[in-house]
Scaffold this motif. Structure first.
Motif, PDB file in Angstrom:
ATOM      1  N   HIS A  50       0.831  -1.191   0.000  1.00  0.00           N
ATOM      2  CA  HIS A  50       0.000   0.000   0.000  1.00  0.00           C
ATOM      3  C   HIS A  50       0.873   1.251   0.000  1.00  0.00           C
ATOM      4  CE1 HIS A  50      -3.370  -2.647   0.755  1.00  0.00           C
ATOM      5  NE2 HIS A  50      -4.185  -1.608   0.710  1.00  0.00           N
ATOM      6  N   ALA A  51       0.417   2.244  -0.735  1.00  0.00           N
ATOM      7  CA  ALA A  51       1.203   3.463  -0.903  1.00  0.00           C
ATOM      8  C   ALA A  51       1.449   4.179   0.416  1.00  0.00           C
ATOM      9  CB  ALA A  51       0.494   4.402  -1.881  1.00  0.00           C
ATOM     10  N   ASN A  52       0.527   4.043   1.378  1.00  0.00           N
ATOM     11  CA  ASN A  52       0.708   4.772   2.638  1.00  0.00           C
ATOM     12  C   ASN A  52       1.832   4.208   3.501  1.00  0.00           C
ATOM     13  OD1 ASN A  52      -0.615   2.439   3.474  1.00  0.00           O
ATOM     14  ND2 ASN A  52      -2.296   3.496   4.514  1.00  0.00           N
ATOM     15  N   GLY A  99      -4.467 -14.434  24.214  1.00  0.00           N
ATOM     16  CA  GLY A  99      -4.172 -13.015  24.025  1.00  0.00           C
ATOM     17  C   GLY A  99      -5.386 -12.192  23.647  1.00  0.00           C
ATOM     18  N   ARG A 100      -5.123 -10.933  23.306  1.00  0.00           N
ATOM     19  CA  ARG A 100      -6.164 -10.012  22.876  1.00  0.00           C
ATOM     20  C   ARG A 100      -5.926  -9.657  21.402  1.00  0.00           C
ATOM     21  NH1 ARG A 100      -3.750  -7.095  27.258  1.00  0.00           N
ATOM     22  NH2 ARG A 100      -4.852  -7.317  29.254  1.00  0.00           N
ATOM     23  N   ALA A 101      -6.998  -9.585  20.617  1.00  0.00           N
ATOM     24  CA  ALA A 101      -6.869  -9.222  19.208  1.00  0.00           C
ATOM     25  C   ALA A 101      -7.924  -8.175  18.861  1.00  0.00           C
ATOM     26  CB  ALA A 101      -7.012 -10.437  18.308  1.00  0.00           C
ATOM     27  N   TRP A 102      -7.468  -7.051  18.367  1.00  0.00           N
ATOM     28  CA  TRP A 102      -8.355  -5.974  17.921  1.00  0.00           C
ATOM     29  C   TRP A 102      -8.098  -5.769  16.424  1.00  0.00           C
ATOM     30  CZ3 TRP A 102      -8.238  -1.364  15.390  1.00  0.00           C
ATOM     31  CH2 TRP A 102      -9.365  -0.548  15.505  1.00  0.00           C
ATOM     32  N   LEU A 103      -9.154  -5.743  15.617  1.00  0.00           N
ATOM     33  CA  LEU A 103      -9.004  -5.777  14.161  1.00  0.00           C
ATOM     34  C   LEU A 103      -9.833  -4.704  13.475  1.00  0.00           C
ATOM     35  CD1 LEU A 103      -7.284  -8.357  13.968  1.00  0.00           C
ATOM     36  CD2 LEU A 103      -9.261  -8.908  15.413  1.00  0.00           C
ATOM     37  N   THR A 104      -9.316  -4.152  12.374  1.00  0.00           N
ATOM     38  CA  THR A 104     -10.100  -3.287  11.500  1.00  0.00           C
ATOM     39  C   THR A 104      -9.636  -3.453  10.061  1.00  0.00           C
ATOM     40  OG1 THR A 104     -10.852  -1.025  11.026  1.00  0.00           O
ATOM     41  CG2 THR A 104      -8.590  -1.265  11.836  1.00  0.00           C
ATOM     42  N   THR A 105     -10.597  -3.462   9.140  1.00  0.00           N
ATOM     43  CA  THR A 105     -10.262  -3.513   7.716  1.00  0.00           C
ATOM     44  C   THR A 105     -10.036  -2.117   7.151  1.00  0.00           C
ATOM     45  OG1 THR A 105     -12.609  -3.475   7.102  1.00  0.00           O
ATOM     46  CG2 THR A 105     -11.567  -5.637   7.367  1.00  0.00           C
ATOM     47  N   LEU A 106     -10.293  -1.082   7.925  1.00  0.00           N
ATOM     48  CA  LEU A 106     -10.062   0.287   7.469  1.00  0.00           C
ATOM     49  C   LEU A 106      -8.569   0.596   7.492  1.00  0.00           C
ATOM     50  CD1 LEU A 106     -12.938   2.091   9.431  1.00  0.00           C
ATOM     51  CD2 LEU A 106     -12.972   1.261   7.059  1.00  0.00           C
ATOM     52  N   GLY A 107      -8.183   1.758   6.935  1.00  0.00           N
ATOM     53  CA  GLY A 107      -6.793   2.186   6.997  1.00  0.00           C
ATOM     54  C   GLY A 107      -6.057   2.181   5.683  1.00  0.00           C
ATOM     55  N   HIS A 108      -6.797   2.284   4.563  1.00  0.00           N
ATOM     56  CA  HIS A 108      -6.175   2.216   3.241  1.00  0.00           C
ATOM     57  C   HIS A 108      -5.418   3.478   2.863  1.00  0.00           C
ATOM     58  CE1 HIS A 108      -5.708   1.683  -1.096  1.00  0.00           C
ATOM     59  NE2 HIS A 108      -6.333   2.823  -1.272  1.00  0.00           N
ATOM     60  N   ASP A 109      -5.949   4.627   3.207  1.00  0.00           N
ATOM     61  CA  ASP A 109      -5.486   5.895   2.632  1.00  0.00           C
ATOM     62  C   ASP A 109      -4.455   6.585   3.516  1.00  0.00           C
ATOM     63  OD1 ASP A 109      -5.476   8.628   1.465  1.00  0.00           O
ATOM     64  OD2 ASP A 109      -7.204   7.898   0.360  1.00  0.00           O
ATOM     65  N   ALA A 110      -3.437   7.161   2.907  1.00  0.00           N
ATOM     66  CA  ALA A 110      -2.460   7.949   3.657  1.00  0.00           C
ATOM     67  C   ALA A 110      -3.113   9.124   4.364  1.00  0.00           C
ATOM     68  CB  ALA A 110      -1.357   8.447   2.717  1.00  0.00           C
ATOM     69  N   LYS A 111      -4.210   9.614   3.804  1.00  0.00           N
ATOM     70  CA  LYS A 111      -4.891  10.762   4.401  1.00  0.00           C
ATOM     71  C   LYS A 111      -5.612  10.409   5.695  1.00  0.00           C
ATOM     72  CE  LYS A 111      -5.537  12.908  -0.139  1.00  0.00           C
ATOM     73  NZ  LYS A 111      -6.524  13.324  -1.174  1.00  0.00           N
ATOM     74  N   ASP A 112      -5.679   9.114   6.022  1.00  0.00           N
ATOM     75  CA  ASP A 112      -6.274   8.708   7.297  1.00  0.00           C
ATOM     76  C   ASP A 112      -5.536   9.313   8.483  1.00  0.00           C
ATOM     77  OD1 ASP A 112      -8.300   7.104   6.220  1.00  0.00           O
ATOM     78  OD2 ASP A 112      -7.015   5.332   6.148  1.00  0.00           O
ATOM     79  N   PHE A 113      -4.288   9.722   8.271  1.00  0.00           N
ATOM     80  CA  PHE A 113      -3.496  10.270   9.366  1.00  0.00           C
ATOM     81  C   PHE A 113      -3.406  11.792   9.346  1.00  0.00           C
ATOM     82  CE2 PHE A 113      -2.177   5.856   9.185  1.00  0.00           C
ATOM     83  CZ  PHE A 113      -2.180   5.518  10.520  1.00  0.00           C
ATOM     84  N   THR A 114      -4.180  12.436   8.489  1.00  0.00           N
ATOM     85  CA  THR A 114      -4.210  13.895   8.483  1.00  0.00           C
ATOM     86  C   THR A 114      -4.910  14.400   9.739  1.00  0.00           C
ATOM     87  OG1 THR A 114      -6.261  13.902   7.191  1.00  0.00           O
ATOM     88  CG2 THR A 114      -4.193  14.047   5.968  1.00  0.00           C
ATOM     89  N   THR A 115      -4.559  15.609  10.139  1.00  0.00           N
ATOM     90  CA  THR A 115      -5.128  16.200  11.349  1.00  0.00           C
ATOM     91  C   THR A 115      -5.727  17.580  11.099  1.00  0.00           C
ATOM     92  OG1 THR A 115      -2.950  17.091  11.944  1.00  0.00           O
ATOM     93  CG2 THR A 115      -3.559  14.944  12.864  1.00  0.00           C
TER      94      THR A 115
END
Length: 330
Positions: free
Chosen positions: A92-94, A285-301
């Motif tokens: 992934h590009a991000n 153990g503990r497992a937390w999952l998400t299918t989101l998170g594709h875009d680099a812009k997800d980390f913009t503020t």
């Protein structure tokens, strides 16, 4: 009774003796029971075939008694996570350019995920180490230095045998795991890892497009600061198998996907229950999952990317709960 590791349930074929109306009804009931036929959105159609033992020979689900609190983590000096982003297939590009071997190698501005997690840790009181070197995961003793391990858009066979064994020992000793986006496109040939993901695997996705996310459970650490609905653009992963025995935290409203949900390999989507975030206890153990998170812009503020703030709250809560800093999977 728990099925032994490696053993799979067998479905006996329906005999040819079934006939007439009673036989047809019996066949339909049997096919529905085995998953050969599926009912979704009021229709009956060809669904998934037998997908194996959904328990993976371990204790898993939402019961905290599956967790092994064996005292392997000293939090007196704070919390620490390991971010793993190795790709042995599509990248992934991000993630930016592939990283050089070792721990915490130099980053470029294009390494958005790594920089985003470093900032998230700095802002919220936990340390982040990062690597794409499987050798850094080869020893359980090394992994037990971290309160959680994060796989962010890893791909294909990202672990060697030593790292696989180490990860399993770490989870069995009460470790935390966070799987993000293409963590679901990783280690396809390792059943234990599929179970770690919640009995789920990436199959395909439709167009990268905006969609409305419904926060299903607003009591969990990862969702309590989220609104009931929010919008974000992503690749909306279709899953085979789809998660079971987990606590679903958020799902996408497929009716809001203007370009449709059918994937590039013709998966028809998940209807009214298309999960995008969930949690479970797994094999100690503990497992937390998400299918989101594709875009680099997800980390913009700066508010320029709708849904970025919500995604970051979701991910932060998932990390904090998986590493035991906050309540898990409530």
């Amino acid at each position: 009774m728990t099925t032994p590791v490696g053993q799979r349930r067998r479905i006996r074929p329906l005999t040819a003796a079934l006939s007439g109306a009673a036989g047809t009804l019996g066949i339909t009931i049997a096919l529905l029971a085995t998953g050969t036929l599926s009912v979704a959105q009021g229709r009956i159609g060809q669904g998934a075939e037998e997908l194996g033992d959904p328990d993976y020979g371990v204790c898993r689900g939402t019961d905290a008694r599956c967790y092994h609190g064996w005292g392997n983590f000293d939090t007196s000096k704070g919390y620490k996570v390991l971010l793993y982003t190795r790709t042995a297939g599509p990248r992934h590009a991000n993630l930016g350019p592939a990283l050089t071997p070792g721990m915490n190698p130099p980053l470029t501005d294009a390494n958005t995920v790594q920089k985003g997690l470093l900032k998230m840790g700095s802002d919220n009181g936990f340390q982040v180490d990062y690597t794409e070197d499987a050798g850094q995961l080869a020893s359980p003793a090394t992994l037990f230095k971290y309160n959680a391990v994060i796989f962010y858009s890893t791909s294909r066979d990202a672990l060697d045998d030593a790292a696989q064994t180490s990860l399993r020992q770490y989870i069995r000793g009460g470790g935390g795991f966070v799987g993000v986006h293409n963590a679901f496109g990783t280690e396809y040939n390792w059943p234990w890892y599929e179970g770690l993901l919640g009995n789920a695997n990436f199959y395909d996705h439709g167009a990268n497009q905006p969609g409305t996310v419904h926060t299903v459970n607003r009591k969990d650490t990862s969702t309590k600061k989220l609104p009931p609905t929010w919008s974000i653009s992503d690749e909306w992963y279709n899953l085979v198998p789809a998660p079971t025995k987990v606590r679903v935290l958020a799902k996408v409203d497929e009716s809001t996907l203007a370009k449709g949900v059918t994937g590039n390999y013709n998966h028809p989507g998940h209807g009214n229950n298309h999960p995008v975030a969930w949690c479970q206890y797994y094999d100690g153990g503990r497992a937390w999952l998400t299918t989101l998170g594709h875009d680099a812009k997800d980390f913009t503020t700066d508010g320029s990317f709708p849904g970025a703030a919500e995604f970051q709250k979701l991910l932060l809560g998932g990390i904090e709960s998986a590493m035991g800093k906050a309540p898990f999977c409530k």
